[in-house]
Design a protein around this motif. Structure first.
Motif, PDB file in Angstrom:
ATOM      1  N   SER A   7      56.658  61.672  55.913  1.00 34.95           N
ATOM      2  CA  SER A   7      55.466  62.419  55.499  1.00 34.95           C
ATOM      3  C   SER A   7      55.289  62.415  53.982  1.00 34.95           C
ATOM      4  N   HIS A   8      56.379  62.242  53.250  1.00 36.51           N
ATOM      5  CA  HIS A   8      56.286  62.185  51.783  1.00 36.51           C
ATOM      6  C   HIS A   8      55.541  60.935  51.293  1.00 36.51           C
ATOM      7  N   ASP A   9      55.455  59.909  52.165  1.00 31.66           N
ATOM      8  CA  ASP A   9      54.742  58.678  51.816  1.00 31.66           C
ATOM      9  C   ASP A   9      53.246  58.767  52.105  1.00 31.66           C
ATOM     10  N   ALA A  10      52.827  59.831  52.764  1.00 31.09           N
ATOM     11  CA  ALA A  10      51.426  59.943  53.194  1.00 31.09           C
ATOM     12  C   ALA A  10      50.431  59.819  52.040  1.00 31.09           C
ATOM     13  N   PRO A  11      50.615  60.502  50.902  1.00 34.64           N
ATOM     14  CA  PRO A  11      49.626  60.340  49.829  1.00 34.64           C
ATOM     15  C   PRO A  11      49.497  58.898  49.328  1.00 34.64           C
ATOM     16  N   ALA A  12      50.607  58.200  49.211  1.00 36.39           N
ATOM     17  CA  ALA A  12      50.554  56.810  48.742  1.00 36.39           C
ATOM     18  C   ALA A  12      49.886  55.916  49.781  1.00 36.39           C
ATOM     19  N   CYS A  13      50.223  56.098  51.050  1.00 37.31           N
ATOM     20  CA  CYS A  13      49.586  55.305  52.112  1.00 37.31           C
ATOM     21  C   CYS A  13      48.095  55.620  52.172  1.00 37.31           C
ATOM     22  N   ALA A  14      47.740  56.880  52.048  1.00 38.15           N
ATOM     23  CA  ALA A  14      46.324  57.271  52.077  1.00 38.15           C
ATOM     24  C   ALA A  14      45.567  56.639  50.909  1.00 38.15           C
ATOM     25  N   ALA A  15      46.187  56.590  49.744  1.00 38.53           N
ATOM     26  CA  ALA A  15      45.530  55.992  48.575  1.00 38.53           C
ATOM     27  C   ALA A  15      45.314  54.490  48.769  1.00 38.53           C
ATOM     28  N   ILE A  16      46.313  53.796  49.302  1.00 38.61           N
ATOM     29  CA  ILE A  16      46.156  52.365  49.573  1.00 38.61           C
ATOM     30  C   ILE A  16      45.026  52.153  50.570  1.00 38.61           C
ATOM     31  N   TYR A  17      45.041  52.898  51.648  1.00 37.04           N
ATOM     32  CA  TYR A  17      44.053  52.738  52.707  1.00 37.04           C
ATOM     33  C   TYR A  17      42.648  53.117  52.238  1.00 37.04           C
ATOM     34  N   ARG A  31      36.749  52.509  51.610  1.00 33.44           N
ATOM     35  CA  ARG A  31      35.572  52.684  50.739  1.00 33.44           C
ATOM     36  C   ARG A  31      34.891  51.378  50.353  1.00 33.44           C
ATOM     37  N   THR A  32      35.671  50.312  50.146  1.00 36.08           N
ATOM     38  CA  THR A  32      35.105  49.124  49.512  1.00 36.08           C
ATOM     39  C   THR A  32      35.024  47.894  50.396  1.00 36.08           C
ATOM     40  N   THR A  33      35.557  47.951  51.614  1.00 30.62           N
ATOM     41  CA  THR A  33      35.567  46.767  52.470  1.00 30.62           C
ATOM     42  C   THR A  33      35.179  47.137  53.896  1.00 30.62           C
ATOM     43  N   ALA A  34      35.081  46.117  54.722  1.00 29.51           N
ATOM     44  CA  ALA A  34      34.910  46.317  56.162  1.00 29.51           C
ATOM     45  C   ALA A  34      36.202  45.928  56.893  1.00 29.51           C
ATOM     46  N   LEU A  35      37.315  45.927  56.187  1.00 31.17           N
ATOM     47  CA  LEU A  35      38.596  45.636  56.833  1.00 31.17           C
ATOM     48  C   LEU A  35      39.022  46.792  57.714  1.00 31.17           C
ATOM     49  N   SER A  36      38.517  47.967  57.428  1.00 37.47           N
ATOM     50  CA  SER A  36      38.659  49.132  58.296  1.00 37.47           C
ATOM     51  C   SER A  36      37.256  49.599  58.644  1.00 37.47           C
ATOM     52  N   PHE A  37      37.066  50.005  59.885  1.00 39.76           N
ATOM     53  CA  PHE A  37      35.760  50.513  60.276  1.00 39.76           C
ATOM     54  C   PHE A  37      35.677  52.030  60.149  1.00 39.76           C
ATOM     55  N   GLU A  38      36.688  52.666  59.584  1.00 39.46           N
ATOM     56  CA  GLU A  38      36.546  54.100  59.297  1.00 39.46           C
ATOM     57  C   GLU A  38      35.531  54.249  58.181  1.00 39.46           C
ATOM     58  N   SER A  39      34.762  55.335  58.224  1.00 42.12           N
ATOM     59  CA  SER A  39      33.733  55.535  57.205  1.00 42.12           C
ATOM     60  C   SER A  39      34.201  56.441  56.073  1.00 42.12           C
ATOM     61  N   GLU A  40      35.177  57.282  56.339  1.00 42.09           N
ATOM     62  CA  GLU A  40      35.744  58.168  55.318  1.00 42.09           C
ATOM     63  C   GLU A  40      37.259  58.014  55.311  1.00 42.09           C
ATOM     64  N   PRO A  41      37.853  57.907  54.137  1.00 43.00           N
ATOM     65  CA  PRO A  41      39.313  57.794  54.086  1.00 43.00           C
ATOM     66  C   PRO A  41      39.983  59.050  54.649  1.00 43.00           C
ATOM     67  N   PRO A  42      41.058  58.878  55.406  1.00 44.02           N
ATOM     68  CA  PRO A  42      41.768  60.054  55.921  1.00 44.02           C
ATOM     69  C   PRO A  42      42.447  60.817  54.786  1.00 44.02           C
ATOM     70  N   SER A  43      42.576  62.113  54.972  1.00 42.49           N
ATOM     71  CA  SER A  43      43.270  62.958  53.998  1.00 42.49           C
ATOM     72  C   SER A  43      44.771  62.660  54.029  1.00 42.49           C
ATOM     73  N   ASP A  44      45.475  63.173  53.043  1.00 46.57           N
ATOM     74  CA  ASP A  44      46.935  63.047  53.028  1.00 46.57           C
ATOM     75  C   ASP A  44      47.542  63.675  54.269  1.00 46.57           C
ATOM     76  N   ASP A  45      47.011  64.816  54.682  1.00 50.75           N
ATOM     77  CA  ASP A  45      47.532  65.481  55.883  1.00 50.75           C
ATOM     78  C   ASP A  45      47.292  64.644  57.141  1.00 50.75           C
ATOM     79  N   GLU A  46      46.119  64.053  57.246  1.00 54.82           N
ATOM     80  CA  GLU A  46      45.831  63.201  58.398  1.00 54.82           C
ATOM     81  C   GLU A  46      46.739  61.968  58.383  1.00 54.82           C
ATOM     82  N   MET A  47      46.963  61.405  57.207  1.00 57.52           N
ATOM     83  CA  MET A  47      47.853  60.244  57.134  1.00 57.52           C
ATOM     84  C   MET A  47      49.272  60.642  57.527  1.00 57.52           C
ATOM     85  N   ALA A  48      49.720  61.822  57.123  1.00 56.09           N
ATOM     86  CA  ALA A  48      51.047  62.306  57.519  1.00 56.09           C
ATOM     87  C   ALA A  48      51.120  62.477  59.034  1.00 56.09           C
TER      88      ALA A  48
END
Length: 173
Positions: free
Chosen positions: A10-20, A25-42
């Motif tokens: 769970s300590h890696d969640a903020p870094a993973c969320a930032a990468i994702y 935000r900038t590509t169509a490599l993910s079809f999510e429209s909003e980046p997940p929060s740190d808590d959601e990534m955890a």
């Protein structure tokens, strides 16, 4: 670079969320429209890490990328198949990090009894297609115009790879 690959926490969640977030935000490599929060990534790390595997590549404690396996489908018959994904910090691409993460992930999934891996790649994405092909994935089809993002339709190429199969093709152990 003192690169190591380890299980995500769970300590890696903020870094993973930032990468994702970059990809959301900038590509169509993910079809999510909003980046997940740190808590959601955890939450995702905890869920997929316990059911399948979630790994991070760290360089001096700086997360440079991650890869995970997740359920392909919730139906019981698909329990032996996993969906796999890998994401790298934009400045970490092209150095073999995606391959290293995937190879370790595949070993972990195989050890858990997973037999087949699935991947979906929005097109165009020559780098990801090249990585998957180099790792033995075979193309099984293309879903045309299935994702709407950034004002246009996107195709998704589906690929698969076996990581553990019985000689007789029988029931999983």
């Amino acid at each position: 670079m003192a690169l190591r690959i380890r299980d995500a926490t769970s300590h890696d969640a903020p870094a993973c969320a930032a990468i994702y977030a970059h990809y959301v935000r900038t590509t169509a490599l993910s079809f999510e429209s909003e980046p997940p929060s740190d808590d959601e990534m955890a939450r995702r790390i905890a869920a997929y890490g316990s059911s399948h595997a979630w790994l991070v590549a760290v360089d001096d404690d700086d997360v440079r990328g991650y890869a995970y396996g997740s359920p392909f489908s919730p139906r019981e018959a698909y329990a032996w198949t996993a969906e796999v994904s890998v994401y790298l910090a934009p400045d970490a691409a092209g150095r073999g990090l995606g391959r290293a993460l995937y190879e370790e992930l595949f070993d972990r999934l195989r050890a858990r009894g997973i037999r087949r891996l699935q991947a979906g790649i929005s097109l165009p994405n020559d780098a990801s297609l090249g990585l998957h092909r180099a790792l033995g994935f075979e193309e099984v089809g293309t879903f045309r115009r299935v994702g709407w993002k950034h004002g246009r339709w996107w195709d998704v190429r589906r690929l698969q790879r076996d990581v553990l199969m019985d000689d007789d093709g029988g029931a999983p152990g």
